[in-house]
Design a protein around this motif. Structure first.
Motif, PDB file in Angstrom:
ATOM      1  N   SER A  96       3.310   2.873  12.153  1.00  0.00           N
ATOM      2  CA  SER A  96       4.004   3.196  10.912  1.00  0.00           C
ATOM      3  C   SER A  96       4.592   4.594  10.962  1.00  0.00           C
ATOM      4  O   SER A  96       5.734   4.820  10.538  1.00  0.00           O
ATOM      5  CB  SER A  96       3.037   3.067   9.729  1.00  0.00           C
TER       6      SER A  96
ATOM      7  N   SER B  14       7.405  -0.238   4.630  1.00  0.00           N
ATOM      8  CA  SER B  14       7.148   1.075   4.016  1.00  0.00           C
ATOM      9  C   SER B  14       8.087   2.153   4.545  1.00  0.00           C
ATOM     10  O   SER B  14       8.386   3.119   3.839  1.00  0.00           O
ATOM     11  CB  SER B  14       5.691   1.493   4.251  1.00  0.00           C
ATOM     12  N   SER B  15       8.544   2.022   5.785  1.00  0.00           N
ATOM     13  CA  SER B  15       9.486   3.012   6.321  1.00  0.00           C
ATOM     14  C   SER B  15      10.783   3.031   5.518  1.00  0.00           C
ATOM     15  O   SER B  15      11.433   4.072   5.391  1.00  0.00           O
ATOM     16  CB  SER B  15       9.783   2.703   7.793  1.00  0.00           C
TER      17      SER B  15
ATOM     18  N   VAL C  74      -1.979   0.670  13.617  1.00  0.00           N
ATOM     19  CA  VAL C  74      -0.997   0.530  12.534  1.00  0.00           C
ATOM     20  C   VAL C  74      -0.543   1.903  12.045  1.00  0.00           C
ATOM     21  O   VAL C  74       0.644   2.117  11.764  1.00  0.00           O
ATOM     22  CB  VAL C  74      -1.600  -0.292  11.374  1.00  0.00           C
TER      23      VAL C  74
ATOM     24  N   THR D 177      -3.455  -3.081   4.209  1.00  0.00           N
ATOM     25  CA  THR D 177      -4.082  -3.796   5.325  1.00  0.00           C
ATOM     26  C   THR D 177      -5.560  -4.045   5.053  1.00  0.00           C
ATOM     27  O   THR D 177      -6.073  -5.155   5.267  1.00  0.00           O
ATOM     28  CB  THR D 177      -3.915  -3.007   6.631  1.00  0.00           C
TER      29      THR D 177
ATOM     30  N   SER E  17       5.252  -2.354  -4.392  1.00  0.00           N
ATOM     31  CA  SER E  17       4.288  -1.526  -3.655  1.00  0.00           C
ATOM     32  C   SER E  17       3.114  -1.131  -4.538  1.00  0.00           C
ATOM     33  O   SER E  17       1.950  -1.172  -4.108  1.00  0.00           O
ATOM     34  CB  SER E  17       4.973  -0.274  -3.099  1.00  0.00           C
TER      35      SER E  17
ATOM     36  N   HIS F  87      -0.298   3.998   2.029  1.00  0.00           N
ATOM     37  CA  HIS F  87       0.154   2.708   1.507  1.00  0.00           C
ATOM     38  C   HIS F  87      -0.160   1.587   2.510  1.00  0.00           C
ATOM     39  O   HIS F  87      -0.728   0.548   2.153  1.00  0.00           O
ATOM     40  CB  HIS F  87       1.659   2.811   1.234  1.00  0.00           C
ATOM     41  N   ASP F  88       0.172   1.799   3.787  1.00  0.00           N
ATOM     42  CA  ASP F  88      -0.022   0.765   4.801  1.00  0.00           C
ATOM     43  C   ASP F  88      -1.508   0.485   5.040  1.00  0.00           C
ATOM     44  O   ASP F  88      -1.919  -0.678   5.167  1.00  0.00           O
ATOM     45  CB  ASP F  88       0.636   1.193   6.118  1.00  0.00           C
TER      46      ASP F  88
ATOM     47  N   ILE G 104       3.977  -4.556   7.038  1.00  0.00           N
ATOM     48  CA  ILE G 104       3.896  -3.572   5.962  1.00  0.00           C
ATOM     49  C   ILE G 104       4.464  -2.237   6.404  1.00  0.00           C
ATOM     50  O   ILE G 104       5.144  -1.536   5.632  1.00  0.00           O
ATOM     51  CB  ILE G 104       2.434  -3.421   5.491  1.00  0.00           C
ATOM     52  N   GLY G 105       4.206  -1.842   7.664  1.00  0.00           N
ATOM     53  CA  GLY G 105       4.729  -0.571   8.166  1.00  0.00           C
ATOM     54  C   GLY G 105       6.245  -0.544   8.233  1.00  0.00           C
ATOM     55  O   GLY G 105       6.872   0.482   7.921  1.00  0.00           O
TER      56      GLY G 105
ATOM     57  N   GLY H 200      -0.137  -5.172   9.527  1.00  0.00           N
ATOM     58  CA  GLY H 200       0.224  -3.753   9.566  1.00  0.00           C
ATOM     59  C   GLY H 200       1.656  -3.507  10.000  1.00  0.00           C
ATOM     60  O   GLY H 200       2.336  -2.634   9.444  1.00  0.00           O
TER      61      GLY H 200
END
Length: 306
Positions: free
Chosen positions: A196, A273-274, A192, A170, A20, A165-166, A269-270, A266
């Motif tokens: 997210s 990231s969760s 997104v 993006t 990340s 982060h997301d 990545i979302g 998105g």
């Protein structure tokens, strides 16, 4: 009844944190050095719709315009393959549309038709640069407040960091690939953020519930258990969304290609990231069951005494 095998997500948390950090740093470097290719909505310019009697070859039209001295023309289908939309950035000039039409007509034997000419001003981009940043900060502050009230302040930090982060990754993707960033892509980035946050809230809700149920378990065990329980829901939601977006990308035409790409990036990545940003931060902040207990009121220990 079969017991669900718990996946050790947090066993890879250090590797995920490094990944990340590298993605965010790479995105920030690209955004700082290369920037983003802004679309006509932000820079201003001219849009010209041209009709052909037969399906048009976009690469040929693009080459014709470039050879005629028009810099970086954007040429896409507008509806059918015989309708072409040409976008030229820069201040609109008198007679520009006639010059474009003449350049196309001189290089083809087909009877082409000028359908529409629009002049787009850059005022939208100015407003977004001035007000969009403040609006985004205000939205993040409201999100942090909401999550802090509903869960706990450590959860709010994880949610906001995951959102930032997301968005950065993006935007970095568009900076690295040099894809055009227009209002449709901006709408995708805002979508997104909502996706997210919703995914993170679902994961956090399960983590909070399991912290109260698994009283003797350590934080790592509780988070792994929660992520495993919510994994099926997360994968089903993400995969069905991606299937729709891929269909939009393939069959939706060039007008929404970048919109679909932004959402695909998105969503991926979302979802990541969760699990490996939001939940990982809870581990880093040393989240415990005691953090979720209501604060003890002063003198409460004497309640009920004579």
């Amino acid at each position: 009844m079969t017991t669900l095998r718990v996946i050790d997500f947090m066993g890879q948390r250090k590797l995920a944190a490094i990944l990340s950090i590298l993605l965010v740093l790479g995105s920030l470097v690209s955004l700082s050095v290369k920037g983003i290719v802004l679309g006509l909505d932000f820079t201003g310019g001219t849009q010209i719709e041209v009709g052909y009697p037969q399906p048009a070859d976009l690469s040929v039209i693009r080459a014709q315009l470039t050879e005629s001295g028009f810099e970086n023309p954007t040429v896409i289908y507008f509806g059918s393959e015989s309708d072409v939309l040409i976008r030229l950035q820069g201040e609109p000039a008198a007679g520009l549309s006639d010059e474009v039409f003449a350049a196309l007509k001189n290089n083809t034997d087909s009877e082409i038709e000028m359908r529409r000419v629009d002049y787009v001003g850059p005022q939208v981009g100015d407003e977004l640069r001035e007000d969009g940043g403040l609006g985004m900060l205000a939205a993040l502050a409201v999100v942090m407040l909401y999550v802090a009230i509903r869960f706990q302040y450590k959860f709010s930090i994880g949610a906001v960091v995951a959102l930032v982060h997301d968005v950065i990754i993006t935007l970095g993707f568009f900076s690295i690939t040099r894809l055009e960033f227009d209002l449709t892509v901006l709408a995708a980035v805002l979508a997104v953020i909502g996706y997210s946050l919703n995914d993170t809230i679902v994961v956090f809700d399960r983590i909070r519930e399991n912290f109260r149920l698994l009283r003797t378990a350590e934080a790592k065990e509780v988070i792994n258990e929660s992520l495993t329980q919510s994994l099926q829901r997360t994968l089903l939601t993400s995969l069905t969304t991606i299937f729709v977006l891929v269909a939009l990308f393939v069959f939706g035409g060039e007008l929404i290609h970048n919109f679909a790409i932004a959402l695909i990036v998105g969503v991926v990545i979302g979802t990541y990231s969760s699990i490996y940003v939001a939940a990982n931060l809870l581990m880093a902040l040393r989240m415990t069951r005691e953090n979720l207990l209501p604060p003890e009121k002063e003198g409460e220990e004497f309640d009920g005494l004579p």
